[in-house]
Enzyme design. Structure first.
Site, PDB file in Angstrom:
ATOM      1  CG  ASN A   9      -9.747 -51.678   4.639  1.00  0.00           C
ATOM      2  OD1 ASN A   9      -8.639 -51.982   5.069  1.00  0.00           O
ATOM      3  ND2 ASN A   9     -10.787 -52.506   4.694  1.00  0.00           N
ATOM      4  CE  LYS A  11     -10.673 -54.566   1.830  1.00  0.00           C
ATOM      5  NZ  LYS A  11     -11.744 -55.321   1.208  1.00  0.00           N
ATOM      6  CG  HIS A  94     -13.513 -55.266   6.892  1.00  0.00           C
ATOM      7  ND1 HIS A  94     -13.574 -56.375   6.077  1.00  0.00           N
ATOM      8  CD2 HIS A  94     -13.551 -54.193   6.073  1.00  0.00           C
ATOM      9  CE1 HIS A  94     -13.638 -55.973   4.820  1.00  0.00           C
ATOM     10  NE2 HIS A  94     -13.623 -54.652   4.788  1.00  0.00           N
ATOM     11  CD  GLU A  96     -11.939 -58.205   3.356  1.00  0.00           C
ATOM     12  OE1 GLU A  96     -10.942 -57.623   3.830  1.00  0.00           O
ATOM     13  OE2 GLU A  96     -12.477 -57.859   2.282  1.00  0.00           O
ATOM     14  CD  GLU A 166     -16.867 -51.914   4.211  1.00  0.00           C
ATOM     15  OE1 GLU A 166     -16.270 -51.137   3.465  1.00  0.00           O
ATOM     16  OE2 GLU A 166     -16.323 -52.887   4.759  1.00  0.00           O
ATOM     17  N   GLY A 172     -15.164 -55.994  -2.831  1.00  0.00           N
ATOM     18  CA  GLY A 172     -14.150 -56.574  -3.705  1.00  0.00           C
ATOM     19  C   GLY A 172     -14.715 -57.372  -4.868  1.00  0.00           C
ATOM     20  CB  SER A 211     -17.386 -52.612  -5.663  1.00  0.00           C
ATOM     21  OG  SER A 211     -16.934 -53.938  -5.433  1.00  0.00           O
ATOM     22  N   GLY A 232     -11.781 -49.869  -0.417  1.00  0.00           N
ATOM     23  CA  GLY A 232     -10.748 -50.911  -0.423  1.00  0.00           C
ATOM     24  C   GLY A 232      -9.872 -50.798  -1.658  1.00  0.00           C
ATOM     25  N   GLY A 233     -10.172 -51.631  -2.661  1.00  0.00           N
ATOM     26  CA  GLY A 233      -9.336 -51.726  -3.864  1.00  0.00           C
ATOM     27  C   GLY A 233      -8.964 -50.380  -4.473  1.00  0.00           C
TER      28      GLY A 233
END
Ligand code: PGA
Length: 248
Positions: A9, A11, A94, A96, A166, A172, A211, A232-233
């Site tokens: 993802n 983002k 999600h 966010e 999640e 994150g 994470s 993600g990251g």
């Protein structure tokens, strides 16, 4: 046996040039593996990324999809638009989107339905905040998030969907759920589905997100109800994303 799945993802990160080197870097590092792999990229990068992944094992997804099919909905992107670029997946719900853009359980369910109308596989994100976990509300929160989709789309809809657990407190933040914490909720989600349809429960992929990194992915993926990850990251770097993919 469920096939494992690792989804990146991205983002709201990167440029088109960065997207090109990242997508091509991932493709270059793909090897014969049993797991499926996908990237969910920013909308404006979808046409280009779609061309780059064509004919490869790397599937394409969007990070959201409209809750309506077409019309006067400024700023939204419909599922039909995504299918023109061979999007296989669309993330819906999600945290966010729920936290910053007002998505509710009901609007997420409507997005889920729109994706499926166009044969796009929705990746339904569920998960609790730290406060909800501390107040022992984790399962109640997950119930409400799943109930909204079951009520609108029916349990059979989970036959062509992916769920991503999640925990909001892990996204994150560098704070991953322990293997056991994640497994507990994954098992709960699978039992929730099994109570309504055992066949679908056995088949549905439930991904962990929050994470996930090359050094913790192996332990998480070894858990019986964790079928892969929504990353993600760590998906913004081809090498670390591939390491996660290869730890399945
Ligand atoms: P993270 O994000 O891996 O950076 O925690 C996961 C996600 O939000 O899907």
């Amino acid at each position: 046996m469920r096939q494992s799945l690792v989804v990146g993802n991205w983002k709201m990160n990167g440029t088109l040039a960065g997207a090109e080197s990242l997508a091509k870097g991932i493709i270059a590092g793909l090897s014969e593996g049993s797991a499926a792999i996908a990237i969910c990229v920013p909308y404006v990068h979808i046409p280009s990324v779609s061309a780059w992944v064509k004919g490869t094992e790397l599937a394409l997804g969007a990070q959201n999809v409209a809750d309506k099919s077409s019309g006067a909905f400024t700023g939204e992107i419909s599922a039909a638009m995504l299918t023109e670029f061979d999007c296989k997946y669309a993330i819906v719900g999600h945290s966010e989107r729920r936290t910053y853009y007002g998505d509710t359980n009901e609007s997420v369910a409507a997005r889920f339905c729109q994706a499926q109308e166009q044969n796009i596989i929705p990746i339904l994100c569920v998960g609790e905040t730290l406060e909800q976990r501390e107040q022992d509300q984790t399962f109640a929160v997950i119930d409400a998030q799943l109930d909204a989709v079951v009520n609108m789309a029916g349990i059979a809809s989970f036959g062509s969907a992916v769920i991503a657990y999640e925990p909001v407190w892990a996204i994150g933040t560098g704070k991953t759920a322990t293997d056991e914490q994640a497994q507990e909720v994954h098992q709960y989600i699978r039992q929730y589905i099994a109570a309504k349809d055992q066949v679908i429960a056995d088949k549905i992929q439930i991904l962990y997100g929050g994470s996930a990194k090359p050094d913790n992915a192996k332990g998480l993926f070894a858990m019986p109800d964790i079928d892969g990850g929504l990353i993600g990251g760590a998906s913004l770097d081809a090498e670390s994303f591939l390491k996660i993919y290869h730890s399945i």
